[in-house]
Design a protein around this motif. Structure first.
Motif, mmCIF file in Angstrom:
data_model
loop_
_atom_site.group_PDB
_atom_site.id
_atom_site.type_symbol
_atom_site.label_atom_id
_atom_site.label_comp_id
_atom_site.label_asym_id
_atom_site.label_seq_id
_atom_site.Cartn_x
_atom_site.Cartn_y
_atom_site.Cartn_z
ATOM 1 N N SER A 219 -66.749 23.477 18.006
ATOM 2 C CA SER A 219 -66.434 22.054 17.834
ATOM 3 C C SER A 219 -65.031 21.716 18.312
ATOM 4 C CB SER A 219 -66.576 21.654 16.361
ATOM 5 O OG SER A 219 -67.896 21.809 15.916
ATOM 6 N N SER A 220 -64.198 22.734 18.513
ATOM 7 C CA SER A 220 -62.827 22.483 18.965
ATOM 8 C C SER A 220 -62.788 21.821 20.343
ATOM 9 C CB SER A 220 -62.039 23.797 19.006
ATOM 10 O OG SER A 220 -62.662 24.740 19.858
ATOM 11 N N TYR A 221 -63.911 21.829 21.081
ATOM 12 C CA TYR A 221 -63.975 21.102 22.352
ATOM 13 C C TYR A 221 -63.809 19.604 22.135
ATOM 14 C CZ TYR A 221 -65.585 25.076 25.159
ATOM 15 O OH TYR A 221 -65.661 26.265 25.830
ATOM 16 N N GLY A 222 -64.207 19.118 20.957
ATOM 17 C CA GLY A 222 -64.124 17.692 20.653
ATOM 18 C C GLY A 222 -65.492 17.053 20.620
ATOM 19 N N GLN A 227 -65.143 14.297 14.260
ATOM 20 C CA GLN A 227 -63.854 14.291 14.948
ATOM 21 C C GLN A 227 -62.746 15.005 14.178
ATOM 22 O OE1 GLN A 227 -64.353 12.047 12.102
ATOM 23 N NE2 GLN A 227 -65.420 10.946 13.723
ATOM 24 N N SER A 230 -63.404 18.777 14.407
ATOM 25 C CA SER A 230 -63.070 19.213 15.764
ATOM 26 C C SER A 230 -61.569 19.352 15.946
ATOM 27 C CB SER A 230 -63.623 18.222 16.793
ATOM 28 O OG SER A 230 -65.021 18.296 16.888
ATOM 29 N N ALA A 231 -60.833 18.352 15.467
ATOM 30 C CA ALA A 231 -59.376 18.369 15.616
ATOM 31 C C ALA A 231 -58.758 19.530 14.847
ATOM 32 C CB ALA A 231 -58.785 17.046 15.125
ATOM 33 N N GLY A 234 -59.359 22.737 16.704
ATOM 34 C CA GLY A 234 -58.460 22.828 17.846
ATOM 35 C C GLY A 234 -57.068 23.279 17.417
#
Length: 343
Positions: A219-222, A227, A230-231, A234
């Protein structure tokens, strides 16, 4: 006049030969360029294929490096796994206990982590400790409860596995504007703050060699509607890269890496994920430990998801948006239907 015509014809013939020679040179240069380009392309894909095979099938895990460590009391090394009362964290605790590591079990529910600790001790003849802490609390002070729980032991392996959305927010898939202030704080706490504070506390109390594994997500791709998650993932990848470099710069023999699994069958965090090749928690746990010593600071642990990650990174920004929007919209609709049926 005849001599002039002869000379003119010779000049024309010479020019034709020059043009032919120039055309041949151009063709040869073009062929050479195509040959070089083709050879370079083939070489690149051969190298990428070998690199992939080496990572997932040829290179053996360096877990033994940490299993050989002795704690200050001469005991077997200790591993602390956050979120180890369920899911991937529990599978990692079982896997490490089966290899002789003493285990610090962490979770929110004292009765669940106490039972797991007792089961591990009985089955694998190891020692255990427990830490019951709510990772979603954004103002919880960790120093005292963590230090009281671990006592005078030193940690050799720290795996930050706790994470997710469902334990911190009322819905997994929601637009950012519909998240509450409390949900935002809780999601970042469970997926970023808690593990960062824990690393700060435990780093001075880790053996050398030691290793920190931060369990992230693709999910780190965005991804839309998740959201915040994901953030946070990342952030976890960036922190792992920076901290790994910091350990090297300060001369500490502690490896820091992030693993980025995709969907995993049988876990609450992946309730709405579907697919024929979903690994279960045991397979992902084994894959994570197999990537130790891979030379990669951020790596997808399971080979099938490694292929998916490669394909995921190929589309340009516009194609990526369309692709993930369709997939995530389908998953959001499944959640919407489930919530509607529960009312």
């Amino acid at each position: 006049m005849a001599s002039l015509n002869l000379n003119f014809d010779a000049v024309i013939q010479k020019l034709d030969h020059q043009r032919l020679f120039q055309n041949l040179q151009t063709m040869l240069k073009g062929a050479t360029f195509l040959n070089i380009t083709g050879a370079a392309t083939v070489s690149y894909f051969v190298w990428k294929t070998f690199k992939f095979a080496n990572l997932y099938f040829l290179k053996s895990s360096k877990l033994y490096k940490y299993r050989a460590v002795k704690s200050p009391k001469g005991e077997a090394p200790w591993a602390l796994i956050t979120g180890s009362s369920d899911g991937i964290g529990k599978a990692l605790a079982v896997e490490l206990a089966s290899k002789g590591f003493n285990i610090v079990v962490h979770g929110r529910t004292p009765s669940k982590i106490a039972k797991l600790a007792a089961d591990l001790e009985a089955q694998y003849k190891i020692k255990t400790k427990t830490i019951a802490l709510d990772t979603t609390d954004p103002v919880l002070s960790l120093d005292e409860p963590v230090l009281n729980a671990i006592g005078d032991i030193k940690i050799t392996i720290l795996i930050n596995c706790v994470g997710g959305i469902s334990i911190a927010a009322k819905r997994v898939y929601d637009p950012l504007v519909e998240r509450t202030e409390s949900e935002i704080d809780r999601v970042f706490s469970v997926n970023g703050r808690f593990m960062t504070q824990l690393i700060r506390i435990l780093l001075p109390r880790m053996t050398e060699p030691g290793i920190i594994i931060n369990v992230g997500s693709t999910s780190s791709y965005g991804l839309p509607w998740v959201q915040l998650y994901s953030a946070a993932k990342g952030y976890l990848n960036s922190l792992s890269i920076a901290l790994n470099a910091e350990m090297y710069a300060t001369g500490r023999d502690i490896e820091v890496m992030a693993v980025t699994p995709g969907s995993v069958a049988g876990t609450p965090g992946f309730k709405y994920a579907v697919g024929s090749f979903l690994p279960d928690t045991k397979m992902i746990a084994k894959s994570i430990l197999d990537r130790i010593g891979s030379g990669q600071t951020v790596v997808s642990p399971y080979w099938v998801q490694g292929i998916q990650d490669t394909l995921f990174s190929l589309p340009g920004p516009q194609m990526y948006k369309r692709m993930v929007a369709k997939v995530m919209k389908n998953m959001k609709e499944v959640e919407d239907r489930d919530l509607a049926e529960q009312k």
